[in-house]
Write a protein that holds these residues in place. Structure first.
Motif, PDB file in Angstrom:
ATOM      1  N   VAL A  43      55.796  18.663  33.269  1.00  0.00           N
ATOM      2  CA  VAL A  43      54.897  19.768  33.616  1.00  0.00           C
ATOM      3  C   VAL A  43      55.649  21.097  33.603  1.00  0.00           C
ATOM      4  O   VAL A  43      55.090  22.141  33.238  1.00  0.00           O
ATOM      5  CB  VAL A  43      54.258  19.526  35.000  1.00  0.00           C
ATOM      6  CG1 VAL A  43      53.452  20.741  35.458  1.00  0.00           C
ATOM      7  CG2 VAL A  43      53.369  18.282  34.969  1.00  0.00           C
ATOM      8  N   PHE A  44      56.911  21.051  33.986  1.00  0.00           N
ATOM      9  CA  PHE A  44      57.691  22.275  34.127  1.00  0.00           C
ATOM     10  C   PHE A  44      58.417  22.672  32.837  1.00  0.00           C
ATOM     11  O   PHE A  44      59.017  23.741  32.784  1.00  0.00           O
ATOM     12  CB  PHE A  44      58.709  22.101  35.258  1.00  0.00           C
ATOM     13  CG  PHE A  44      58.069  21.877  36.598  1.00  0.00           C
ATOM     14  CD1 PHE A  44      57.607  22.943  37.349  1.00  0.00           C
ATOM     15  CD2 PHE A  44      57.911  20.590  37.102  1.00  0.00           C
ATOM     16  CE1 PHE A  44      57.013  22.745  38.586  1.00  0.00           C
ATOM     17  CE2 PHE A  44      57.312  20.371  38.334  1.00  0.00           C
ATOM     18  CZ  PHE A  44      56.853  21.454  39.078  1.00  0.00           C
ATOM     19  N   ASP A 108      51.414  29.596  38.165  1.00  0.00           N
ATOM     20  CA  ASP A 108      51.583  28.787  39.374  1.00  0.00           C
ATOM     21  C   ASP A 108      52.664  27.724  39.186  1.00  0.00           C
ATOM     22  O   ASP A 108      53.416  27.419  40.119  1.00  0.00           O
ATOM     23  CB  ASP A 108      50.261  28.135  39.768  1.00  0.00           C
ATOM     24  CG  ASP A 108      49.287  29.124  40.387  1.00  0.00           C
ATOM     25  OD1 ASP A 108      49.610  30.331  40.434  1.00  0.00           O
ATOM     26  OD2 ASP A 108      48.200  28.705  40.819  1.00  0.00           O
ATOM     27  N   ILE A 109      52.743  27.165  37.986  1.00  0.00           N
ATOM     28  CA  ILE A 109      53.799  26.176  37.719  1.00  0.00           C
ATOM     29  C   ILE A 109      55.173  26.830  37.846  1.00  0.00           C
ATOM     30  O   ILE A 109      56.108  26.240  38.404  1.00  0.00           O
ATOM     31  CB  ILE A 109      53.602  25.552  36.326  1.00  0.00           C
ATOM     32  CG1 ILE A 109      52.423  24.567  36.356  1.00  0.00           C
ATOM     33  CG2 ILE A 109      54.873  24.838  35.860  1.00  0.00           C
ATOM     34  CD1 ILE A 109      52.040  24.027  35.008  1.00  0.00           C
ATOM     35  N   ASP A 113      57.973  25.697  40.475  1.00  0.00           N
ATOM     36  CA  ASP A 113      59.245  25.243  39.921  1.00  0.00           C
ATOM     37  C   ASP A 113      60.408  25.544  40.855  1.00  0.00           C
ATOM     38  O   ASP A 113      61.394  24.799  40.898  1.00  0.00           O
ATOM     39  CB  ASP A 113      59.484  25.895  38.558  1.00  0.00           C
ATOM     40  CG  ASP A 113      60.603  25.218  37.780  1.00  0.00           C
ATOM     41  OD1 ASP A 113      60.801  24.003  37.970  1.00  0.00           O
ATOM     42  OD2 ASP A 113      61.275  25.894  36.995  1.00  0.00           O
ATOM     43  N   ARG A 116      60.494  22.737  43.143  1.00  0.00           N
ATOM     44  CA  ARG A 116      61.001  21.558  42.441  1.00  0.00           C
ATOM     45  C   ARG A 116      62.524  21.582  42.391  1.00  0.00           C
ATOM     46  O   ARG A 116      63.188  20.555  42.601  1.00  0.00           O
ATOM     47  CB  ARG A 116      60.434  21.511  41.021  1.00  0.00           C
ATOM     48  CG  ARG A 116      60.948  20.312  40.213  1.00  0.00           C
ATOM     49  CD  ARG A 116      60.701  20.505  38.720  1.00  0.00           C
ATOM     50  NE  ARG A 116      61.452  21.630  38.183  1.00  0.00           N
ATOM     51  CZ  ARG A 116      62.718  21.575  37.800  1.00  0.00           C
ATOM     52  NH1 ARG A 116      63.408  20.445  37.901  1.00  0.00           N
ATOM     53  NH2 ARG A 116      63.319  22.652  37.313  1.00  0.00           N
ATOM     54  N   LEU A 130      51.245  20.840  43.214  1.00  0.00           N
ATOM     55  CA  LEU A 130      50.707  20.541  41.886  1.00  0.00           C
ATOM     56  C   LEU A 130      49.293  19.980  42.002  1.00  0.00           C
ATOM     57  O   LEU A 130      48.416  20.303  41.183  1.00  0.00           O
ATOM     58  CB  LEU A 130      51.613  19.544  41.165  1.00  0.00           C
ATOM     59  CG  LEU A 130      52.973  20.063  40.712  1.00  0.00           C
ATOM     60  CD1 LEU A 130      53.809  18.919  40.130  1.00  0.00           C
ATOM     61  CD2 LEU A 130      52.844  21.187  39.683  1.00  0.00           C
ATOM     62  N   TYR A 134      45.905  21.527  40.343  1.00  0.00           N
ATOM     63  CA  TYR A 134      44.970  20.748  39.530  1.00  0.00           C
ATOM     64  C   TYR A 134      43.557  20.855  40.087  1.00  0.00           C
ATOM     65  O   TYR A 134      42.584  21.075  39.349  1.00  0.00           O
ATOM     66  CB  TYR A 134      45.405  19.282  39.490  1.00  0.00           C
ATOM     67  CG  TYR A 134      44.450  18.394  38.727  1.00  0.00           C
ATOM     68  CD1 TYR A 134      44.598  18.195  37.361  1.00  0.00           C
ATOM     69  CD2 TYR A 134      43.387  17.765  39.380  1.00  0.00           C
ATOM     70  CE1 TYR A 134      43.705  17.400  36.658  1.00  0.00           C
ATOM     71  CE2 TYR A 134      42.489  16.966  38.682  1.00  0.00           C
ATOM     72  CZ  TYR A 134      42.651  16.791  37.329  1.00  0.00           C
ATOM     73  OH  TYR A 134      41.753  16.015  36.632  1.00  0.00           O
ATOM     74  N   ARG A 172      49.484  17.998  30.460  1.00  0.00           N
ATOM     75  CA  ARG A 172      50.631  18.574  29.745  1.00  0.00           C
ATOM     76  C   ARG A 172      50.868  17.821  28.436  1.00  0.00           C
ATOM     77  O   ARG A 172      51.120  18.423  27.389  1.00  0.00           O
ATOM     78  CB  ARG A 172      51.886  18.498  30.634  1.00  0.00           C
ATOM     79  CG  ARG A 172      53.187  18.863  29.918  1.00  0.00           C
ATOM     80  CD  ARG A 172      53.189  20.328  29.553  1.00  0.00           C
ATOM     81  NE  ARG A 172      54.389  20.730  28.834  1.00  0.00           N
ATOM     82  CZ  ARG A 172      54.451  20.901  27.505  1.00  0.00           C
ATOM     83  NH1 ARG A 172      53.383  20.649  26.756  1.00  0.00           N
ATOM     84  NH2 ARG A 172      55.557  21.308  26.941  1.00  0.00           N
TER      85      ARG A 172
END
Length: 206
Positions: A43-44, A108-109, A113, A116, A130, A134, A172
């Protein structure tokens, strides 16, 4: 960006890895952590240099490649992951037609991150954020992705968050599939070539 059948098969392997995990999480509340890590990390990797780099290596989507090969060859494979994957591919078409939503998700990701990097990709805080992303974006698109499973697990917020985060990982891979030139009809007209490409990838796995 476009690719060959091997690239498209790798992307579908990533998608089916995500949907098979969604089924497992919804059914018994847990899944293989190495597979989950690979899917969430994808995803990142929005600016990866190659399809394989999206997942770190093909080895990390070995589960999904095997599920894909089972689906292509038949033989009593569980149809649920493929049904979920097909729905996500439909959702991805609508997602890719909404630039504002795409920008929001990417922004937003990037923000998530940082967490993460601090906590790790499968930390509950990361999965929760996450999952919220979604829920506020992708889940508003049609068709809705319907997940069936054990009600006892589906009533637990942390399980729901993990499922939603994994569905985002599936999206993704669906985006990657389209970027590599994937089309719905490939599964019908290029089935033999896709199965051979999946076998070729699997032969390389440790």
């Amino acid at each position: 960006m476009s690719g060959d059948v091997r690239d498209r098969v790798l992307a579908l392997g990533g998608l089916l890895q995500a949907t098979s995990m969604v089924r497992q999480i919804a059914g018994n509340g847990e899944t293989d952590n190495a597979c989950l890590t690979a899917s969430i990390e994808s995803v990142f990797r929005l600016d990866a240099e190659s399809p394989e780099a999206v997942y770190g290596s093909a080895n990390r989507v070995g589960r999904g490649l095997r599920v894909l090969l089972q689906q292509l060859e038949g033989g009593g494979a569980d149809p649920a992951p493929a049904r979920l994957a097909f729905t996500i591919l439909q959702v991805e078409r609508r997602f890719s037609a909404q630039p504002r939503m795409m920008d929001k998700v990417a922004g937003d990701i990037a923000a998530i991150d940082r967490q993460r990097e601090h906590f790790g990709p499968t930390h509950p805080t990361v999965l929760a954020r996450l999952g919220e992303l979604y829920s506020s974006t992708i889940s508003t698109l049609r068709p809705r992705v319907m997940v069936q499973g054990n009600p006892n697990y589906l009533a637990q917020p942390e399980v729901v968050a993990e499922i939603r985060a994994t569905l985002l990982a599936g999206l993704r891979s669906a985006v990657l599939w389209r970027q590599m030139g994937g089309r719905y009809w490939d599964v019908v007209f290029a089935r033999r070539a896709m199965a051979q490409a999946a076998r070729d990838w699997i032969k390389r796995l440790p």
